[in-house]
Scaffold this motif. Structure first.
Motif, PDB file in Angstrom:
ATOM      1  N   LEU A 177      28.332  54.365  34.528  1.00 30.87           N
ATOM      2  CA  LEU A 177      27.850  53.117  35.127  1.00 30.87           C
ATOM      3  C   LEU A 177      27.861  51.987  34.111  1.00 30.87           C
ATOM      4  CD1 LEU A 177      24.852  53.823  37.461  1.00 30.87           C
ATOM      5  CD2 LEU A 177      26.907  52.515  37.928  1.00 30.87           C
TER       6      LEU A 177
ATOM      7  N   LEU B  70      31.264  50.720  33.730  1.00 26.41           N
ATOM      8  CA  LEU B  70      31.651  49.900  34.876  1.00 26.41           C
ATOM      9  C   LEU B  70      31.025  48.517  34.782  1.00 26.41           C
ATOM     10  CD1 LEU B  70      31.520  52.370  37.859  1.00 26.41           C
ATOM     11  CD2 LEU B  70      33.496  51.412  36.714  1.00 26.41           C
ATOM     12  N   ASN B  71      29.772  48.468  34.306  1.00 24.79           N
ATOM     13  CA  ASN B  71      29.119  47.171  34.141  1.00 24.79           C
ATOM     14  C   ASN B  71      29.875  46.294  33.161  1.00 24.79           C
ATOM     15  OD1 ASN B  71      26.981  46.702  35.834  1.00 24.79           O
ATOM     16  ND2 ASN B  71      25.652  48.119  34.716  1.00 24.79           N
TER      17      ASN B  71
ATOM     18  N   GLU C 252      33.040  46.457  32.522  1.00 29.24           N
ATOM     19  CA  GLU C 252      34.258  46.007  33.186  1.00 29.24           C
ATOM     20  C   GLU C 252      33.966  44.849  34.119  1.00 29.24           C
ATOM     21  OE1 GLU C 252      37.001  48.830  35.039  1.00 29.24           O
ATOM     22  OE2 GLU C 252      36.289  50.293  33.583  1.00 29.24           O
ATOM     23  N   LEU C 253      32.828  44.921  34.806  1.00 31.45           N
ATOM     24  CA  LEU C 253      32.444  43.847  35.728  1.00 31.45           C
ATOM     25  C   LEU C 253      32.224  42.543  34.972  1.00 31.45           C
ATOM     26  CD1 LEU C 253      30.037  45.243  38.430  1.00 31.45           C
ATOM     27  CD2 LEU C 253      32.145  43.965  38.739  1.00 31.45           C
TER      28      LEU C 253
ATOM     29  N   LEU D 280      35.481  41.072  34.223  1.00 36.58           N
ATOM     30  CA  LEU D 280      36.062  40.460  35.412  1.00 36.58           C
ATOM     31  C   LEU D 280      35.400  39.120  35.700  1.00 36.58           C
ATOM     32  CD1 LEU D 280      36.532  43.385  37.919  1.00 36.58           C
ATOM     33  CD2 LEU D 280      38.274  42.008  36.836  1.00 36.58           C
ATOM     34  N   ARG D 281      34.090  39.083  35.477  1.00 41.15           N
ATOM     35  CA  ARG D 281      33.364  37.841  35.774  1.00 41.15           C
ATOM     36  C   ARG D 281      33.867  36.713  34.872  1.00 41.15           C
ATOM     37  NH1 ARG D 281      28.296  39.870  35.632  1.00 41.15           N
ATOM     38  NH2 ARG D 281      28.485  40.620  37.761  1.00 41.15           N
TER      39      ARG D 281
ATOM     40  N   MET E 296      37.110  35.559  36.087  1.00 44.07           N
ATOM     41  CA  MET E 296      36.979  34.795  37.314  1.00 44.07           C
ATOM     42  C   MET E 296      36.550  33.365  37.010  1.00 44.07           C
ATOM     43  SD  MET E 296      34.792  35.727  40.624  1.00 44.07           S
ATOM     44  CE  MET E 296      35.663  37.109  41.222  1.00 44.07           C
TER      45      MET E 296
ATOM     46  N   LYS F 206      38.521  29.963  38.019  1.00 46.88           N
ATOM     47  CA  LYS F 206      37.903  28.981  38.914  1.00 46.88           C
ATOM     48  C   LYS F 206      37.898  27.591  38.313  1.00 46.88           C
ATOM     49  CE  LYS F 206      35.030  31.463  42.134  1.00 46.88           C
ATOM     50  NZ  LYS F 206      33.827  32.299  42.219  1.00 46.88           N
TER      51      LYS F 206
ATOM     52  N   LEU G  79      38.687  33.771  46.027  1.00 44.70           N
ATOM     53  CA  LEU G  79      38.215  34.987  45.380  1.00 44.70           C
ATOM     54  C   LEU G  79      37.004  35.538  46.098  1.00 44.70           C
ATOM     55  CD1 LEU G  79      38.767  33.900  41.751  1.00 44.70           C
ATOM     56  CD2 LEU G  79      39.879  35.774  42.930  1.00 44.70           C
ATOM     57  N   PRO G  80      36.942  36.835  46.202  1.00 45.33           N
ATOM     58  CA  PRO G  80      35.776  37.430  46.849  1.00 45.33           C
ATOM     59  C   PRO G  80      34.561  37.212  45.960  1.00 45.33           C
ATOM     60  CG  PRO G  80      37.118  39.107  45.849  1.00 45.33           C
ATOM     61  CD  PRO G  80      37.855  37.832  45.671  1.00 45.33           C
TER      62      PRO G  80
ATOM     63  N   MET H 171      31.576  37.992  43.632  1.00 50.07           N
ATOM     64  CA  MET H 171      31.436  39.018  42.605  1.00 50.07           C
ATOM     65  C   MET H 171      30.231  39.890  42.953  1.00 50.07           C
ATOM     66  SD  MET H 171      33.222  39.253  39.921  1.00 50.07           S
ATOM     67  CE  MET H 171      33.227  40.370  38.558  1.00 50.07           C
ATOM     68  N   PRO H 172      30.397  41.198  42.939  1.00 50.58           N
ATOM     69  CA  PRO H 172      29.187  42.006  43.105  1.00 50.58           C
ATOM     70  C   PRO H 172      28.330  41.809  41.863  1.00 50.58           C
ATOM     71  CG  PRO H 172      31.080  43.379  42.623  1.00 50.58           C
ATOM     72  CD  PRO H 172      31.598  41.984  42.783  1.00 50.58           C
ATOM     73  N   THR H 173      27.031  41.674  42.042  1.00 52.55           N
ATOM     74  CA  THR H 173      26.191  41.348  40.887  1.00 52.55           C
ATOM     75  C   THR H 173      26.240  42.462  39.838  1.00 52.55           C
ATOM     76  OG1 THR H 173      24.422  42.133  42.272  1.00 52.55           O
ATOM     77  CG2 THR H 173      24.592  39.753  41.959  1.00 52.55           C
ATOM     78  N   ALA H 174      26.005  43.667  40.261  1.00 53.23           N
ATOM     79  CA  ALA H 174      26.067  44.817  39.341  1.00 53.23           C
ATOM     80  C   ALA H 174      26.138  46.040  40.227  1.00 53.23           C
ATOM     81  CB  ALA H 174      24.813  44.866  38.473  1.00 53.23           C
ATOM     82  N   PRO H 175      26.640  47.151  39.720  1.00 51.22           N
ATOM     83  CA  PRO H 175      26.614  48.359  40.549  1.00 51.22           C
ATOM     84  C   PRO H 175      25.195  48.636  41.017  1.00 51.22           C
ATOM     85  CG  PRO H 175      27.925  48.736  38.609  1.00 51.22           C
ATOM     86  CD  PRO H 175      27.313  47.373  38.458  1.00 51.22           C
TER      87      PRO H 175
ATOM     88  N   ALA I  27      31.849  51.361  43.055  1.00 55.90           N
ATOM     89  CA  ALA I  27      32.022  50.256  42.117  1.00 55.90           C
ATOM     90  C   ALA I  27      33.409  50.306  41.500  1.00 55.90           C
ATOM     91  CB  ALA I  27      30.955  50.328  41.029  1.00 55.90           C
ATOM     92  N   GLN I  28      33.863  51.526  41.219  1.00 59.15           N
ATOM     93  CA  GLN I  28      35.181  51.676  40.617  1.00 59.15           C
ATOM     94  C   GLN I  28      36.270  51.148  41.561  1.00 59.15           C
ATOM     95  OE1 GLN I  28      35.399  55.426  38.727  1.00 59.15           O
ATOM     96  NE2 GLN I  28      36.287  54.260  37.066  1.00 59.15           N
TER      97      GLN I  28
ATOM     98  N   ILE J  83      36.176  47.411  41.671  1.00 59.97           N
ATOM     99  CA  ILE J  83      36.717  46.781  40.457  1.00 59.97           C
ATOM    100  C   ILE J  83      38.237  46.753  40.506  1.00 59.97           C
ATOM    101  CG2 ILE J  83      37.044  47.188  37.990  1.00 59.97           C
ATOM    102  CD1 ILE J  83      34.119  47.864  37.808  1.00 59.97           C
TER     103      ILE J  83
ATOM    104  N   LEU K 260      39.245  44.040  42.847  1.00 58.75           N
ATOM    105  CA  LEU K 260      39.046  42.713  42.267  1.00 58.75           C
ATOM    106  C   LEU K 260      40.104  42.398  41.230  1.00 58.75           C
ATOM    107  CD1 LEU K 260      35.211  42.441  41.705  1.00 58.75           C
ATOM    108  CD2 LEU K 260      36.652  40.895  43.004  1.00 58.75           C
TER     109      LEU K 260
END
Lengths: 232, 45, 242
Positions: B26, B29-30, B32-33, B36-37, B40, B44, C9-10, C12-16, C223-224, C227, C230
């Motif tokens: 997890l 994954l965070n 990676e997020l 991505l942010r 993005m 933008k 763009l969709p 963003m999910p805040t966090a898993p 989440a995977q 990602i 995205l």
């Protein structure tokens, strides 16, 4: 509908057996490795001279060798379709997917049965077992055991056509699933080889068990073969 | 008895170990997020 | 510059999801319940014949039940994936298989420890032991195929899950034909009252734990997938911009 199903089944099995008849590649390699497996076992167990264990050992070796060489047949018969993307042509043909499954099952089973004849003779010689005490029952158990093993094997090796590290995975996936078949078949065979066995009651039980297992496996195989081979 | 302690200890360890590895996944994954942010935001603007 | 609507763009999910407080509460609750179950087990009266070693039973049986549950959930998810192309079913199947491997390991370790004390040997070729070992091996094979088989091993793994689910009763009956020395499931109804409540409490807490772990594992999988989705969209957007 059912008429064409059987026609396509026989067509596909016939095609595979004709290729085999020309090259005899699978038969020779399978037969040779089967003989080697039996020899390896007979060397490894050469000190085990307890006569009471004789029939069990002979039956166990027979079925272990059948399973090991069966994977060779499975890998080769399905692998042929990978060359030149023949599988795609086969899937595009009007043959129903279930008939492809049934045809492959028939071809693999017949090849395995041919090798099993050699195996039975070899086991009879090297382990001095009374292999021909009940030829009818033996043929029936060999047939049912082989069908049950091939029914799962064809599904997995077809699915593995598109996957990496195929050889390593096939055994890992197939052997745990094949355990009930192996167990039932080797128990029934051990009872048949045993001259001291009071009656053939256990054989009849295991034959019924194998029959039920085969029906379940083949139905499941017919059902899942389509989505497994046609997936992306 | 040691057997009981071993069995219970093993089960607790296995469950916590599993939670720990899933937690690590997890965390990755965070990261990676977050990556991505940032990308993005760049797109933008 | 504004992004064309086709590439909007969709969000963003805040966090898993699992890091949310609600989730942490569920996780904490499950472990608290498990802790309570441990206390209840410690309180439960000693079994008259086997003594202390019988207490392994309180955790062993729930783990075995979760192993079965995982297999059937895995097979169900695989059916949804194979016949309806459900991605969600596939993710559920993978998560369940992993949990099955985890709890199967617990069964296979705690069982022999009890057997050593009760039967004098660690392992017997007996119906329940053999079928749980095989079930566990199949789930391990499933996870291995998913991890190392590449993307196309998914159908294969799903077929394996289906065969595993039908195989279990077969193995069970085939081995049972020789002999069975494993205690029958009917022992549960013969337990004394103190033992019975401890047993049911631990069964309940393990089941809750399973659902919590399942949703945790599933959130990772979701989440995977999100990602990856995205990333593709962002790549397209960046290309468009440059």
């Amino acid at each position: 509908m059912t008429g064409s199903f059987w026609r396509y089944t026989l067509l596909i099995a016939g095609k595979d057996l004709r290729i085999e008849g020309k090259s005899r590649e699978v038969l020779y390699t399978m037969g040779f490795s089967a003989a080697l497996v039996v020899l390896v076992f007979s060397f490894a167990l050469s000190n085990a001279t307890d006569p009471a264990q004789g029939p069990i050992t002979a039956a166990g070796v027979l079925w272990a060798a059948t399973l090991f060489t069966g994977t060779v047949a499975l890998a080769r018969v399905l692998d042929r379709e990978r060359e030149n993307e023949a599988i795609r042509a086969l899937l595009l043909s009007p043959a129903p997917r279930a008939a492809i499954y049934a045809g492959k099952l028939l071809a693999v089973s017949l090849l395995m049965l041919a090798v099993e004849v050699v195996l039975v003779v070899l086991v009879g010689l090297l382990f001095s077992a009374e292999v021909f005490a009940h030829p009818g029952w033996l043929a029936l158990v060999l047939l049912l055991g082989t069908l049950g093993f091939a029914a799962t094997g064809v599904v997995f090796s077809a699915a593995l056509l598109r996957s990496r590290s195929r050889e390593a995975l096939l055994g890992a996936l197939l052997f745990p699933i094949a355990i009930p078949v192996l167990l039932a078949a080797s128990r029934a065979t051990a009872c048949m080889f045993d001259p001291l066995a009071p009656d053939l009651e256990p054989v009849a039980f295991w034959v019924r068990f194998l029959l039920a297992t085969d029906v379940i496996y083949i139905l499941l195989g017919l059902w899942v073969f389509e989505p497994v081979v046609s997936g992306e | 008895m040691t057997m009981v302690a071993l069995a219970y200890g093993f089960i607790w360890l296995a469950v916590f170990g599993y939670v720990f590895t899933v937690g690590r996944r997890l965390g990755r994954l965070n990261d990676e997020l977050d990556d991505l942010r940032r990308r993005m935001d760049r797109v933008k603007t | 510059m504004t992004i064309p609507p086709a590439l909007s763009l969709p969000t963003m999910p805040t966090a898993p999801a699992p890091t949310s407080t609600r989730f942490l509460a569920a996780c904490g609750g499950a472990f608290l319940l498990l802790f309570l179950a441990c206390l209840a087990v410690a309180e439960a009266p000693l079994e008259s014949v086997m003594g202390l070693v019988q207490k392994i039973f309180y955790f062993h049986v729930p783990c075995a039940w979760l192993l079965m549950l995982s297999t059937f959930v895995c097979a169900g998810g695989s059916i949804a994936y194979l016949f309806r192309g459900s991605e969600r079913g596939d993710r559920i199947a993978l998560s369940a298989a992993e949990l099955g491997v985890l709890f199967g390991m617990c069964v296979l370790v705690s069982g022999p420890l009890w057997a050593k004390a009760a039967w004098g040997v660690y392992w017997q070729w007996e119906a329940r032991l053999t079928s749980s070992l095989l079930l566990w091996l199949m789930l391990v094979a499933y996870v291995l195929a998913r991890r190392y088989g590449g993307p196309s091993a998914r159908q294969l793994a799903a077929a394996l899950a289906l065969f595993a689910a039908v195989d279990i009763p077969l193995v069970y009956f085939s081995v049972r034909f020789f002999r069975s020395i494993h205690p029958q499931t009917t022992v549960v109804s013969t337990l004394g009252p103190g033992m019975r409540s401890a047993f049911w409490l631990s069964l309940l807490s393990f089941t809750v734990l399973w659902f919590v772990l399942m949703s945790l594992r599933l959130a990772v999988e979701n989440a995977q997938a999100r990602i990856v989705e995205l990333e593709v969209l962002l790549d397209q957007a960046e290309e468009k911009k440059s």
